[in-house]
Scaffold this active site. Structure first.
Site, mmCIF file in Angstrom:
data_model
loop_
_atom_site.group_PDB
_atom_site.id
_atom_site.type_symbol
_atom_site.label_atom_id
_atom_site.label_comp_id
_atom_site.label_asym_id
_atom_site.label_seq_id
_atom_site.Cartn_x
_atom_site.Cartn_y
_atom_site.Cartn_z
ATOM 1 N N GLN A 32 0.829 -1.206 0.000
ATOM 2 C CA GLN A 32 0.000 0.000 0.000
ATOM 3 C C GLN A 32 0.861 1.252 0.000
ATOM 4 O O GLN A 32 2.065 1.190 0.229
ATOM 5 C CB GLN A 32 -0.900 -0.001 1.249
ATOM 6 C CG GLN A 32 -0.152 -0.261 2.538
ATOM 7 C CD GLN A 32 -0.972 -1.063 3.552
ATOM 8 O OE1 GLN A 32 -2.201 -1.123 3.485
ATOM 9 N NE2 GLN A 32 -0.294 -1.724 4.466
ATOM 10 N N ASP A 87 0.063 -0.077 13.934
ATOM 11 C CA ASP A 87 0.375 1.197 14.611
ATOM 12 C C ASP A 87 0.573 1.006 16.112
ATOM 13 O O ASP A 87 1.054 1.891 16.802
ATOM 14 C CB ASP A 87 -0.743 2.215 14.349
ATOM 15 C CG ASP A 87 -2.109 1.644 14.700
ATOM 16 O OD1 ASP A 87 -2.901 1.362 13.773
ATOM 17 O OD2 ASP A 87 -2.368 1.414 15.901
ATOM 18 N N ASP A 138 0.589 -12.476 6.839
ATOM 19 C CA ASP A 138 -0.836 -12.385 6.519
ATOM 20 C C ASP A 138 -1.655 -13.033 7.634
ATOM 21 O O ASP A 138 -1.442 -14.205 7.976
ATOM 22 C CB ASP A 138 -1.095 -13.109 5.184
ATOM 23 C CG ASP A 138 -2.557 -13.050 4.764
ATOM 24 O OD1 ASP A 138 -2.850 -13.499 3.644
ATOM 25 O OD2 ASP A 138 -3.392 -12.570 5.552
ATOM 26 N N GLY A 139 -2.580 -12.278 8.201
ATOM 27 C CA GLY A 139 -3.389 -12.803 9.301
ATOM 28 C C GLY A 139 -4.217 -14.015 8.915
ATOM 29 O O GLY A 139 -4.454 -14.916 9.723
ATOM 30 N N ASP A 156 -8.020 -5.501 13.556
ATOM 31 C CA ASP A 156 -7.818 -4.058 13.396
ATOM 32 C C ASP A 156 -7.253 -3.825 12.002
ATOM 33 O O ASP A 156 -6.085 -3.510 11.823
ATOM 34 C CB ASP A 156 -6.841 -3.565 14.476
ATOM 35 C CG ASP A 156 -6.580 -2.072 14.369
ATOM 36 O OD1 ASP A 156 -5.618 -1.598 15.008
ATOM 37 O OD2 ASP A 156 -7.321 -1.394 13.617
ATOM 38 N N SER A 157 -8.112 -4.030 11.010
ATOM 39 C CA SER A 157 -7.617 -4.013 9.623
ATOM 40 C C SER A 157 -8.049 -2.758 8.888
ATOM 41 O O SER A 157 -8.916 -2.015 9.337
ATOM 42 C CB SER A 157 -8.199 -5.221 8.883
ATOM 43 O OG SER A 157 -9.558 -4.973 8.574
HETATM 44 N N1 SAM Z 1 -7.886 1.714 12.377
HETATM 45 C C1 SAM Z 1 -7.677 1.480 11.046
HETATM 46 C C2 SAM Z 1 -8.958 1.401 10.296
HETATM 47 O O1 SAM Z 1 -9.961 1.194 10.923
HETATM 48 O O2 SAM Z 1 -9.012 1.624 9.115
HETATM 49 C C3 SAM Z 1 -6.802 0.268 10.864
HETATM 50 C C4 SAM Z 1 -5.440 0.580 11.229
HETATM 51 S S1 SAM Z 1 -4.247 -0.670 11.064
HETATM 52 C C5 SAM Z 1 -2.892 0.272 10.668
HETATM 53 C C6 SAM Z 1 -4.657 -1.563 9.593
HETATM 54 C C7 SAM Z 1 -3.591 -2.566 9.224
HETATM 55 O O3 SAM Z 1 -4.153 -3.782 8.687
HETATM 56 C C8 SAM Z 1 -2.643 -2.054 8.124
HETATM 57 O O4 SAM Z 1 -1.393 -1.788 8.685
HETATM 58 C C9 SAM Z 1 -2.584 -3.205 7.096
HETATM 59 O O5 SAM Z 1 -1.284 -3.430 6.596
HETATM 60 C C10 SAM Z 1 -3.097 -4.375 7.940
HETATM 61 N N2 SAM Z 1 -3.618 -5.510 7.176
HETATM 62 C C11 SAM Z 1 -4.410 -5.475 6.072
HETATM 63 N N3 SAM Z 1 -4.660 -6.734 5.632
HETATM 64 C C12 SAM Z 1 -3.991 -7.580 6.476
HETATM 65 C C13 SAM Z 1 -3.855 -9.007 6.554
HETATM 66 N N4 SAM Z 1 -4.459 -9.816 5.669
HETATM 67 N N5 SAM Z 1 -3.124 -9.523 7.572
HETATM 68 C C14 SAM Z 1 -2.517 -8.719 8.487
HETATM 69 N N6 SAM Z 1 -2.601 -7.359 8.457
HETATM 70 C C15 SAM Z 1 -3.329 -6.797 7.468
#
Ligand code: SAM
Length: 282
Positions: A32, A87, A138-139, A156-157
């Protein structure tokens, strides 16, 4: 960047715009476009693919409401899994509880690196806590391969795009339910109560086959377009509405909280009729 403005396009016909003074970081990662801005009203802001993820000014609202309702619905959580959340804000709130271990699985190491470099007020020392296990990956793959069981899982994605799409699927929720202990609880950020009611309804529908109790609650996240944000809980055990206020007060004694309260827990679950009806609509 004097007089510059950042526009977060919530949806086709709805945005929120912020005055920004400096861009501190700009990086195209493997997943991203990652930017860190400075703004007069919200302080430093993490922006992914143009969408505001968290800000120094209001992160406490989102992170307290993502973490505490679930951790307090479970009678005594010890093992917590956080998916996304690079974060560190959800991790910091989670570590306020007497848990044994918190595993954070973030797909993009650049988010953790940039957050620790520019946004340390959000995660604080959470990444250095001996109870923290940080996994870059990857979660979805992590959960599919995991043998451990968890008491509480927080998703929290980012919104359902790119690597996050599968995090909103019925198959993923069913996999999580298999990894939870008997009183296990799953919480997901389920989007805007203003312009993503379809997403919230889909999350509830996708949770129901695996979770006997499904509840949505809201919080006012000032930096998100439309402000009223939703979280949806799937519980194998207790209904969050049944958690006594006295128990919440006792278990959060000494916690530094700026938004979450025992009365607020129950108020957030009491959805206004317009939203309750929209989410119940076939
Ligand atoms: N609070 C924010 C929101 O509601 O939009 C989310 C913040 S947090 C930084 C979101 C994180 O999810 C990102 O850093 C992203 O890289 C991560 N993410 C997205 N898909 C993912 C996956 N499949 N596995 C693990 N992390 C993932």
């Amino acid at each position: 960047m004097k007089g510059a403005w950042l526009t977060d396009q919530g949806c086709v016909d709805f945005t929120s715009t912020f005055q920004v003074t400096r861009r501190l970081h700009d990086e195209q990662t493997a997943y991203q476009h990652l930017e860190i801005y400075e703004s007069p009203r919200f302080g430093r802001m993490l922006v992914l693919d143009g969408a505001v993820q968290t800000t120094e000014g209001d992160e406490f609202v989102y992170h307290e409401m993502l973490a505490h309702p679930g951790l307090l619905t479970h009678p005594s959580p010890r093992r917590v899994l956080i998916i996304g959340g690079g974060d560190g804000g959800a991790l910091e709130e989670t570590l306020k509880h007497p848990i044994e271990r918190a595993t954070l699985v973030e797909i993009d190491e650049a988010v953790v690196r940039a957050s620790r470099a520019y946004l340390d007020v959000i995660g604080g020392d959470a990444f250095d806590d001996p109870r923290t296990e940080l996994i870059v990956g990857d979660g979805i793959a992590y959960v599919a391969a995991a043998e451990e069981r968890f008491d509480v899982v927080l998703v929290d994605s980012t919104d359902p795009q790119g690597p996050a799409v599968g995090l909103f699927s019925p198959a993923f929720y069913a996999e999580i339910a298999r990894r939870l202990t008997p009183d296990g609880v799953l919480i997901v950020q389920s989007g805007s109560a203003v312009y993503q009611q379809d997403l919230i309804a889909a999350v509830r529908r996708h949770l129901r086959p695996a979770f006997p109790t499904v509840r949505t609650y809201t919080a006012t996240v000032l930096a998100y377009p439309g402000v009223v944000w939703s979280f949806t809980m799937g519980s194998l055990g207790r209904d969050p509405s049944d958690v006594p206020a006295e128990e919440i007060a006792r278990r959060t004694q000494g916690f530094a909280l700026r938004y979450y309260t025992a009365r607020g827990h129950h108020a957030a679950l009491d959805l206004p009729p317009y939203l309750d009806q929209a989410l119940r609509a076939p």
